[in-house]
Design a protein around this motif. Structure first.
Motif, mmCIF file in Angstrom:
data_model
loop_
_atom_site.group_PDB
_atom_site.id
_atom_site.type_symbol
_atom_site.label_atom_id
_atom_site.label_comp_id
_atom_site.label_asym_id
_atom_site.label_seq_id
_atom_site.Cartn_x
_atom_site.Cartn_y
_atom_site.Cartn_z
ATOM 1 N N TYR A 21 0.833 -1.203 0.000
ATOM 2 C CA TYR A 21 0.000 0.000 0.000
ATOM 3 C C TYR A 21 0.870 1.255 0.000
ATOM 4 C CZ TYR A 21 -3.050 3.720 1.587
ATOM 5 O OH TYR A 21 -3.701 4.917 1.699
ATOM 6 N N GLU A 22 1.903 1.261 0.821
ATOM 7 C CA GLU A 22 2.791 2.424 0.886
ATOM 8 C C GLU A 22 3.489 2.667 -0.451
ATOM 9 O OE1 GLU A 22 5.220 1.439 4.279
ATOM 10 O OE2 GLU A 22 3.910 2.583 5.624
ATOM 11 N N ARG A 23 3.869 1.605 -1.168
ATOM 12 C CA ARG A 23 4.495 1.782 -2.479
ATOM 13 C C ARG A 23 3.508 2.396 -3.469
ATOM 14 N NH1 ARG A 23 7.069 -3.178 -1.009
ATOM 15 N NH2 ARG A 23 5.528 -4.420 -2.145
ATOM 16 N N ALA A 24 2.279 1.912 -3.475
ATOM 17 C CA ALA A 24 1.255 2.461 -4.362
ATOM 18 C C ALA A 24 0.995 3.925 -4.028
ATOM 19 C CB ALA A 24 -0.039 1.647 -4.252
ATOM 20 N N LEU A 25 0.882 4.223 -2.752
ATOM 21 C CA LEU A 25 0.626 5.589 -2.312
ATOM 22 C C LEU A 25 1.772 6.523 -2.700
ATOM 23 C CD1 LEU A 25 -1.470 7.208 -0.676
ATOM 24 C CD2 LEU A 25 -0.108 6.716 1.341
ATOM 25 N N ARG A 41 -7.800 9.444 -7.417
ATOM 26 C CA ARG A 41 -8.429 8.244 -6.858
ATOM 27 C C ARG A 41 -8.318 7.066 -7.808
ATOM 28 N NH1 ARG A 41 -13.137 5.582 -6.946
ATOM 29 N NH2 ARG A 41 -13.909 4.709 -5.013
ATOM 30 N N GLU A 42 -8.633 7.288 -9.072
ATOM 31 C CA GLU A 42 -8.548 6.205 -10.058
ATOM 32 C C GLU A 42 -7.103 5.729 -10.222
ATOM 33 O OE1 GLU A 42 -11.026 4.448 -11.418
ATOM 34 O OE2 GLU A 42 -12.249 5.679 -10.075
ATOM 35 N N ALA A 43 -6.163 6.658 -10.227
ATOM 36 C CA ALA A 43 -4.753 6.286 -10.345
ATOM 37 C C ALA A 43 -4.303 5.489 -9.132
ATOM 38 C CB ALA A 43 -3.894 7.542 -10.513
ATOM 39 N N LEU A 44 -4.775 5.854 -7.967
ATOM 40 C CA LEU A 44 -4.403 5.146 -6.751
ATOM 41 C C LEU A 44 -4.971 3.722 -6.748
ATOM 42 C CD1 LEU A 44 -3.012 5.118 -4.027
ATOM 43 C CD2 LEU A 44 -5.053 6.176 -3.042
ATOM 44 N N LEU A 45 -6.207 3.576 -7.167
ATOM 45 C CA LEU A 45 -6.799 2.239 -7.234
ATOM 46 C C LEU A 45 -6.037 1.371 -8.238
ATOM 47 C CD1 LEU A 45 -10.583 3.156 -7.059
ATOM 48 C CD2 LEU A 45 -9.199 2.059 -5.272
ATOM 49 N N ALA A 46 -5.664 1.939 -9.376
ATOM 50 C CA ALA A 46 -4.898 1.193 -10.378
ATOM 51 C C ALA A 46 -3.513 0.831 -9.841
ATOM 52 C CB ALA A 46 -4.779 2.007 -11.663
ATOM 53 N N ALA A 47 -2.880 1.748 -9.132
ATOM 54 C CA ALA A 47 -1.568 1.465 -8.540
ATOM 55 C C ALA A 47 -1.681 0.363 -7.507
ATOM 56 C CB ALA A 47 -0.982 2.730 -7.912
ATOM 57 N N GLY A 48 -2.749 0.365 -6.745
ATOM 58 C CA GLY A 48 -2.973 -0.704 -5.782
ATOM 59 C C GLY A 48 -3.033 -2.059 -6.475
ATOM 60 N N GLU A 49 -3.747 -2.118 -7.586
ATOM 61 C CA GLU A 49 -3.821 -3.372 -8.342
ATOM 62 C C GLU A 49 -2.439 -3.795 -8.838
ATOM 63 O OE1 GLU A 49 -6.759 -3.502 -11.412
ATOM 64 O OE2 GLU A 49 -8.310 -2.661 -10.109
ATOM 65 N N ARG A 50 -1.675 -2.850 -9.345
ATOM 66 C CA ARG A 50 -0.325 -3.173 -9.839
ATOM 67 C C ARG A 50 0.573 -3.696 -8.729
ATOM 68 N NH1 ARG A 50 -1.131 1.590 -12.406
ATOM 69 N NH2 ARG A 50 0.312 2.766 -11.091
ATOM 70 N N HIS A 51 0.370 -3.184 -7.528
ATOM 71 C CA HIS A 51 1.199 -3.579 -6.390
ATOM 72 C C HIS A 51 0.588 -4.741 -5.608
ATOM 73 C CE1 HIS A 51 4.282 -0.488 -6.667
ATOM 74 N NE2 HIS A 51 3.310 0.313 -7.114
ATOM 75 N N GLY A 52 -0.551 -5.255 -6.076
ATOM 76 C CA GLY A 52 -1.161 -6.421 -5.462
ATOM 77 C C GLY A 52 -1.895 -6.166 -4.170
ATOM 78 N N VAL A 53 -2.479 -4.989 -4.055
ATOM 79 C CA VAL A 53 -3.225 -4.670 -2.842
ATOM 80 C C VAL A 53 -4.562 -4.029 -3.231
ATOM 81 C CG1 VAL A 53 -2.132 -2.411 -2.520
ATOM 82 C CG2 VAL A 53 -3.096 -3.562 -0.582
#
Length: 72
Positions: A21-25, A41-53
Motif C-alpha cells: 500500500y505504501e508503495r502504491a501511495l 483516486r482512479e490512479a491510486l486504485l490502479a496502482a494498488g492493483e499493480r502492487h497487489g493490494v
C-alpha cells in the motif's frame, strides 16, 4: 479467541500488505500531487492493483483528497 502466537504468525503478511500500500501511495503522490481528486483516486486504485493490494473505496477517497490538496 486468538492468542498472541496467531498475531505473531500473521504479522509478516500484514507488514507486506502495508508495504505494498505504501508503495502504491508513494507512486501516486509523486505523479499526481495537485491533480483533481477523481483522477488521483482512479490512479491510486490502479496502482494498488499493480502492487497487489486492494484499496478500500473510503481509503482511496481520503488519500486522493489529501494527495490532490498537497497534505499527503
Amino acid at each position: 479467541m486468538a492468542n498472541v502466537s496467531d498475531y505473531e504468525k500473521a504479522m509478516p503478511r500484514v507488514q507486506e500488505h502495508v508495504a505494498r500500500y505504501e508503495r502504491a501511495l508513494a507512486e501516486i503522490r509523486t505523479t499526481h500531487a495537485g491533480r483533481p481528486v477523481p483522477e488521483v483516486r482512479e490512479a491510486l486504485l490502479a496502482a494498488g492493483e499493480r502492487h497487489g493490494v486492494r484499496i478500500a473505496n473510503e481509503v482511496a477517497q481520503d488519500a486522493a483528497e489529501r494527495i490532490s490538496d498537497g497534505t499527503l
